[in-house]
Design a protein around this motif. Structure first.
Motif, PDB file in Angstrom:
ATOM      1  N   LYS A  13       0.853  -1.189   0.000  1.00 55.22           N
ATOM      2  CA  LYS A  13       0.000   0.000   0.000  1.00 55.22           C
ATOM      3  C   LYS A  13       0.889   1.239   0.000  1.00 55.22           C
ATOM      4  O   LYS A  13       1.972   1.236   0.561  1.00 55.22           O
ATOM      5  CB  LYS A  13      -0.907   0.025   1.229  1.00 55.22           C
ATOM      6  CG  LYS A  13      -1.947  -1.063   1.206  1.00 55.22           C
ATOM      7  CD  LYS A  13      -2.887  -0.929   2.376  1.00 55.22           C
ATOM      8  CE  LYS A  13      -3.964  -1.982   2.260  1.00 55.22           C
ATOM      9  NZ  LYS A  13      -5.261  -1.474   2.634  1.00 55.22           N
ATOM     10  N   TYR A  15       1.871   4.778   1.301  1.00 54.42           N
ATOM     11  CA  TYR A  15       1.749   5.555   2.537  1.00 54.42           C
ATOM     12  C   TYR A  15       2.415   6.911   2.359  1.00 54.42           C
ATOM     13  O   TYR A  15       3.482   7.009   1.762  1.00 54.42           O
ATOM     14  CB  TYR A  15       2.467   4.858   3.700  1.00 54.42           C
ATOM     15  CG  TYR A  15       1.730   3.691   4.292  1.00 54.42           C
ATOM     16  CD1 TYR A  15       0.970   3.841   5.447  1.00 54.42           C
ATOM     17  CD2 TYR A  15       1.791   2.449   3.707  1.00 54.42           C
ATOM     18  CE1 TYR A  15       0.291   2.766   5.992  1.00 54.42           C
ATOM     19  CE2 TYR A  15       1.122   1.363   4.242  1.00 54.42           C
ATOM     20  CZ  TYR A  15       0.373   1.530   5.385  1.00 54.42           C
ATOM     21  OH  TYR A  15      -0.303   0.466   5.924  1.00 54.42           O
ATOM     22  N   HIS A  17       3.477   9.632   5.198  1.00 54.94           N
ATOM     23  CA  HIS A  17       3.501   9.685   6.661  1.00 54.94           C
ATOM     24  C   HIS A  17       4.174  10.955   7.159  1.00 54.94           C
ATOM     25  O   HIS A  17       5.206  11.358   6.647  1.00 54.94           O
ATOM     26  CB  HIS A  17       4.238   8.462   7.208  1.00 54.94           C
ATOM     27  CG  HIS A  17       4.128   8.306   8.682  1.00 54.94           C
ATOM     28  ND1 HIS A  17       2.984   7.855   9.293  1.00 54.94           N
ATOM     29  CD2 HIS A  17       5.003   8.569   9.669  1.00 54.94           C
ATOM     30  CE1 HIS A  17       3.167   7.820  10.600  1.00 54.94           C
ATOM     31  NE2 HIS A  17       4.391   8.256  10.845  1.00 54.94           N
ATOM     32  N   GLY A  24      -1.063  10.595   8.552  1.00 51.85           N
ATOM     33  CA  GLY A  24      -0.823  10.606   7.123  1.00 51.85           C
ATOM     34  C   GLY A  24      -1.902   9.893   6.351  1.00 51.85           C
ATOM     35  O   GLY A  24      -3.025   9.752   6.814  1.00 51.85           O
ATOM     36  N   THR A  26      -3.016   6.472   3.814  1.00 50.32           N
ATOM     37  CA  THR A  26      -2.784   5.093   3.394  1.00 50.32           C
ATOM     38  C   THR A  26      -3.728   4.795   2.235  1.00 50.32           C
ATOM     39  O   THR A  26      -4.927   5.050   2.336  1.00 50.32           O
ATOM     40  CB  THR A  26      -3.082   4.096   4.541  1.00 50.32           C
ATOM     41  OG1 THR A  26      -2.304   4.455   5.672  1.00 50.32           O
ATOM     42  CG2 THR A  26      -2.758   2.679   4.118  1.00 50.32           C
ATOM     43  N   SER A  27      -3.193   4.246   1.143  1.00 48.13           N
ATOM     44  CA  SER A  27      -4.038   3.937  -0.010  1.00 48.13           C
ATOM     45  C   SER A  27      -5.010   2.813   0.312  1.00 48.13           C
ATOM     46  O   SER A  27      -4.718   1.918   1.099  1.00 48.13           O
ATOM     47  CB  SER A  27      -3.176   3.542  -1.214  1.00 48.13           C
ATOM     48  OG  SER A  27      -2.515   2.312  -0.985  1.00 48.13           O
ATOM     49  N   THR A  30      -3.936  -1.948  -3.218  1.00 51.92           N
ATOM     50  CA  THR A  30      -2.559  -2.423  -3.132  1.00 51.92           C
ATOM     51  C   THR A  30      -1.908  -2.327  -4.504  1.00 51.92           C
ATOM     52  O   THR A  30      -2.584  -2.325  -5.533  1.00 51.92           O
ATOM     53  CB  THR A  30      -2.499  -3.876  -2.623  1.00 51.92           C
ATOM     54  OG1 THR A  30      -3.250  -4.707  -3.507  1.00 51.92           O
ATOM     55  CG2 THR A  30      -3.024  -3.981  -1.207  1.00 51.92           C
TER      56      THR A  30
END
Length: 186
Positions: A13, A15, A17, A24, A26-27, A30
């Motif tokens: 995934k 990220y 951050h 932050g 996160t997608s 995947t």
């Protein structure tokens, strides 16, 4: 951590951050399909919903990002200094701007090299295509910055063979250029 922010893959995934604030993006999807994916992070400090992550030209989310005091740590592409975290993949066409790009600029400039006169807002621009495809590139010790401002230092590359080296078939074929799109905030 000493970094301002990081963009990386974890569990396939994407990220983004905030190292100083612990928050932050996160997608949802995947990215382990062996295809090229364009990732862009538009950072707009403190602007409500002014920061965005784009994957393959599609805005994933907008969020407020307040990272705090800027870091003086050296920029690293493909690894995390001080940690044994190296990117296992191929990187092409890295651009660092000192202004937030509008959605149209992200979408229109994602599959090409920037041609013509480069914007003064472009701080660093790495094509990653200066070596011989999978050849002996051991004499190359730096990464060319098209702006001429920040040449990169190549560290921990074997620079021979088809891994840990310059390879063809990147996200953007060399010489595929697009025009500069004026920068306007969205």
């Amino acid at each position: 951590k000493e970094f301002y922010y990081g963009i990386f893959l974890l569990d396939n995934k994407v990220y983004v951050h905030n190292w100083s604030g612990g928050s932050g993006f996160t997608s949802a999807g995947t990215y382990n399909d062996n295809n090229w994916h364009h990732v862009a992070f538009v950072f707009n400090n403190g602007v409500t919903n002014g920061s965005k992550v784009f994957i393959d030209g599609v805005a994933q989310t907008a969020f407020t990002y307040n990272p705090g005091t800027p870091s003086t740590t050296t920029l690293a592409i493909g690894n995390s200094p001080g940690n044994p975290q190296n990117f296992n993949g191929t990187i092409d066409e890295v651009r660092i701007w000192n202004t937030a790009l509008c959605d149209g600029a992200i979408i229109n400039q994602r599959n090409c090299e920037l041609g013509g006169t480069l914007s003064s807002n472009l701080l660093a621009y790495y094509h990653f295509n200066q070596g011989i495809d999978a050849g002996n590139n051991t004499a190359i010790t730096s990464l060319t910055d098209a702006t001429g401002i920040y040449p990169g230092t190549l560290s921990n590359f074997t620079l021979t063979g088809s891994t840990s080296n310059f390879i063809s078939g990147g996200s953007t074929p060399s010489g595929t250029t697009c025009s500069y799109v004026p920068l306007t905030a969205t």
